[in-house]
Design an enzyme around this catalytic site. Structure first.
Site, PDB file in Angstrom:
ATOM      1  N   ASP A 197       0.857  -1.186   0.000  1.00 14.66           N
ATOM      2  CA  ASP A 197       0.000   0.000   0.000  1.00 14.66           C
ATOM      3  C   ASP A 197       0.891   1.233   0.000  1.00 14.66           C
ATOM      4  O   ASP A 197       1.621   1.486   0.964  1.00 14.66           O
ATOM      5  CB  ASP A 197      -0.886  -0.023   1.256  1.00 14.66           C
ATOM      6  N   HIS A 199      -0.339   4.239  -0.180  1.00 10.85           N
ATOM      7  CA  HIS A 199      -1.069   5.227   0.624  1.00 10.85           C
ATOM      8  C   HIS A 199      -1.075   6.612  -0.020  1.00 10.85           C
ATOM      9  O   HIS A 199      -1.113   7.624   0.693  1.00 10.85           O
ATOM     10  CB  HIS A 199      -0.441   5.299   2.020  1.00 10.85           C
ATOM     11  N   GLU A 223      -0.954  -0.702  -4.135  1.00 11.41           N
ATOM     12  CA  GLU A 223      -2.232  -0.055  -3.818  1.00 11.41           C
ATOM     13  C   GLU A 223      -2.066   1.451  -3.730  1.00 11.41           C
ATOM     14  O   GLU A 223      -1.145   1.940  -3.088  1.00 11.41           O
ATOM     15  CB  GLU A 223      -2.734  -0.613  -2.469  1.00 11.41           C
ATOM     16  N   GLU A 249     -10.033   3.148  -2.530  1.00 13.90           N
ATOM     17  CA  GLU A 249     -10.520   3.331  -1.165  1.00 13.90           C
ATOM     18  C   GLU A 249     -10.974   4.752  -0.897  1.00 13.90           C
ATOM     19  O   GLU A 249     -11.752   4.981   0.031  1.00 13.90           O
ATOM     20  CB  GLU A 249      -9.454   2.919  -0.147  1.00 13.90           C
ATOM     21  N   HIS A 299     -11.760  -2.375   0.331  1.00 13.00           N
ATOM     22  CA  HIS A 299     -10.974  -1.720   1.385  1.00 13.00           C
ATOM     23  C   HIS A 299     -11.664  -1.914   2.724  1.00 13.00           C
ATOM     24  O   HIS A 299     -12.872  -1.723   2.838  1.00 13.00           O
ATOM     25  CB  HIS A 299     -10.894  -0.229   1.050  1.00 13.00           C
TER      26      HIS A 299
END
Ligand code: MG
Length: 388
Positions: A197, A199, A223, A249, A299
């Site tokens: 991830d 982020h 991700e 997400e 998510h």
């Protein structure tokens, strides 16, 4: 006819975030439903939005889930936004719970029946450099946490290997990411899927540079490489990397998901059932994604209601890949919610109880009352704000 009598929120502080539980009550004794509307750092705004939306619902038939979804979305002159859609999501989940309880059948049955006989789960190990936010594993102990997950039966896990940093990665950043990924890969071996991830920490060029550096350790997907909002630049990242890109997400509207699919920005979509508008919306996103041959990996670092809702959707959705769960936040989830599905060899199996098959212990829940979430303000080397 059953009628909605009241809509309530119950806020439960789970250290890293406040879970916003939504309870919709009807005029039929004992008939109610639960949903979750958690949206970090906007807890009281969401609770207020639930209260605003509840005015539209009192006296109406809770079984009209689609009609009520349209009323809460299109019926409002200003549509959408994360706060309102999270509130709507919690209400929509609760309405589906009522429908299942009323009909005496589990929600996976109402969502299409069993498209599979088990749902594969993956473990979110936490945040590394964002450990102040995510708890759990960080830096050197990712490998240890990964081993513990595998020992519990998980065959897939997620880490945050890429550090926060400058708009273009430095040699130090690349080295740290590669060392983290290498240590986890060598701990779990070649047959465990490792998701990374990002982020939203990197620029498109940065994500591509990190991707090339980590490719030899076989990430399953990258991700959210970049901040949300630009499907075309994410498509550049997806085309440049030799493995899958996942995102979604922080997408809210059906139109945003459509735009990402049309831009071919990702190989995996990650809608959040607590932000996009509940199961009513996730089903539509899944159907759109199905036409692009894109699977869903929903998510879910949120609370225990959201986890169960996602699992029911996974049972019933053909283009479903894997379900995230985050167990690292608080040890008392089962004190608050009865009906958590046991994870056996990394999978959960369909429950038979009506609705979502859960009950909330409201006395236990209120013992963990609202607390402000930890504030995050991460500075880069020049003092400018970093995406974390
Ligand atoms: Mg993420």
């Amino acid at each position: 006819m059953v009628r909605i009598r009241a809509v309530e929120t119950l806020i439960v502080n789970a250290k890293l975030r406040n879970w916003v539980f939504v309870k919709v009550l009807t005029d039929e004794p004992g008939l109610y439903g639960w949903g979750e509307a958690t949206l970090e750092w906007k807890t009281r705004a969401v609770a207020g939005a639930v209260e605003d939306l509840s005015q539209l619902l009192i006296g109406r038939d809770p079984l009209d889930t689609e009609r009520l979804w349209q009323l809460m979305n299109r019926g409002q002159f200003f549509q959408g936004g994360a706060v309102t859609m999270s509130a709507l999501s919690g209400i929509d989940q609760a309405l589906w719970d009522i429908k299942g309880r009323f009909l005496g059948t589990p929600c996976w049955q109402l969502l299409g029946g069993l498209a599979r006989n088990r749902v594969r789960m993956y473990d979110h190990l936490g945040g590394g450099d964002a450990s102040v936010v995510y708890g759990a594993a960080s830096g050197d102990n990712f490998a240890q946490a990964a081993l513990e997950s595998v020992a519990e039966g998980f065959t897939a896990l997620k880490i945050l290997a890429v550090p926060m940093g400058l708009a273009l990665p430095t040699a130090d950043g690349i080295r740290r990411a590669a060392e983290t990924m290498a240590s986890v890969r060598s701990a779990v071996g070649p047959d465990v899927q490792i998701m990374v991830d990002l982020h939203g920490r990197t620029t498109p060029a940065g994500a591509i540079a990190y991707g090339h550096a980590l490719a030899e350790y076989d990430p399953w997907f990258f991700e959210e490489p970049c901040q949300p909002g630009n499907p075309e630049t994410l498509a550049d990242v997806a085309r440049a990397l030799p493995f899958a890109v996942a995102t979604g997400e922080r997408l809210i509207s059906l139109q945003e998901f459509r735009d990402h699919l049309a831009a071919r920005s990702c190989a995996v979509l990650q809608p959040d059932v607590c932000h996009v508008g509940g199961p009513t919306a996730v089903r539509k996103i899944a159907a759109m994604a199905e036409t692009w041959n894109v699977p869903l990996a929903p998510h879910n670092p949120l609370g225990p209601i959201a986890t169960v809702v996602n699992q029911h959707i996974g049972f019933a959705t053909p283009n479903f890949l894997i379900q995230e769960v985050m167990r690292a936040d608080v040890p008392w989830r089962e004190d608050v919610l009865q009906g958590i599905l046991p994870i056996i060899d990394g999978h959960v199996f369909p429950p038979t109880a009506p609705g979502w098959g859960i009950e909330i212990d409201e006395t236990a829940a209120v013992s963990h009352g609202y607390q402000p979430e930890p504030l995050i303000d991460v500075d880069g080397p020049d003092g400018a704000l970093l995406d974390w």
